[in-house]
Design an enzyme around this catalytic site. Sequence first.
Site: not given
Length: 469
Positions: A326-328
């Site tokens: 989700w973060h990248g």
Amino acid sequence: MLFNSLEFFLFLPLVFILYWFVVHKKLKLQNFLILVASYVFYGWWDYRFLSLIALSTLVDYFIGLTIDNSDKKSTRKRWLLVSMLFNLGLLGFFKYYNFFIESWVDLLASVGYQIENTWTLKVILPVGISFYTFQTMSYSIDIYRKKLKPTKDFVAFAAFVSFFPQLVAGPIERASNLLPQMLKKRKFDKIQSIKGIELIVWGMFKKVVIADSFAPIVNDIFSNYTDFSGGTLIMGAIFFAFQIYCDFSGYSDIAIGTARLFGFDLMTNFNFPYFSRSIGEFWRKWHISLSTWFRDYLYIPLGGSKVGKLKGIRNVFAIFLVSGFWHGANWTFIVWGGIHALLFIPSFVLGTNRRHLEDGSTQMTMLSYAKNFGQVLFTFAVVTLAWIFFRADSIQDAISYIMKINSFKMDGLSFIMFSDIILIIILLVLDFMRYKQMKIHFIMWILMALAIVGSLNREVQAEFIYFQF
């Protein structure tokens, strides 16, 4: 629009005055003002992407009503699937399309098939897309689960989706918390507003004075880690740990404080995570709105911990890996999530992951204090080690960075590095005072405000780190 910009310092008082002194008598006008202000706030960055927020709002508004009006489970499930495919498709295209294409090309190259990569696109990542898609998607899921009734007030729903204090970097609000506040009359509360201003000042202090001070030295160390000794690399990792904490929790504090100025209570997103005594406690205190989102909408539906140890371990890995992704769009984030899963699994298997639910401040002996302090230091150390993967440009860079630390040699601290250590000490003292609910003297707030004003004189104001997620 950045919180730490002149435009925001002009925008916020203007909206505040209009909200409480011009349209205060009619709830619909207040909500409409919030909606317009939120679109101006977001459109200041790039007005073209307002269409994505508007489209996401329209889709989940009508899907929510359709799900609620249907008695057939298959029909309800079909419309929920439409909502999830739309939101995840939107997120997947803008955030992950190039990642999947490049990973596929690299995979083929690893087995001897060399193909020219002509399918990647120059896609701009819309700010906040990971946040507002999750927010609208949870609305449809909760209606499907019959935990929430949809609203027919489109303006209130659109204001909930685009609420400018938390639009671009959270907290990721649930409709069950924020939407009812949009639908009821709000009255100005002086005490709530003062607390809101205090949170804004505290958040700005963490972001502008501390995080932005760490940014240049962190960037220099991680970009040129081969030129530095192991001691300097350790300090670089520690500085990044505090940079990301001050940057992201600072944004959350400003968002929560700004919302309070308008009569709203947002959920707590950070609860002093670096005072955690275990990885389990850390994840109950770090980015709470995201970790609870994955718990409620992924971990529990997979069976949580009630499906046996092996499947429970699978579920733990699932939420940590997805959280990392989700973060990248980089394998470094997935590895970061995997590291946290590995750190969490032992306590999960032993059944100790729910320890430290209390703050541990009652009936403490000297031995207990020493034990807690040791646990806090160990937890911070392993969390900081994992941050190296989060910050590095590639997995190879992260591994090389850690290997270089093994050739430990402590250089003399530069004046800049020494001043940053002083900032960490100041942060920890103030954070500990807030953790113990000790009153911070009015003079301290004045000094923090002056430090913020002084720091705003920098030529370039750094964006918040989580804007890229």
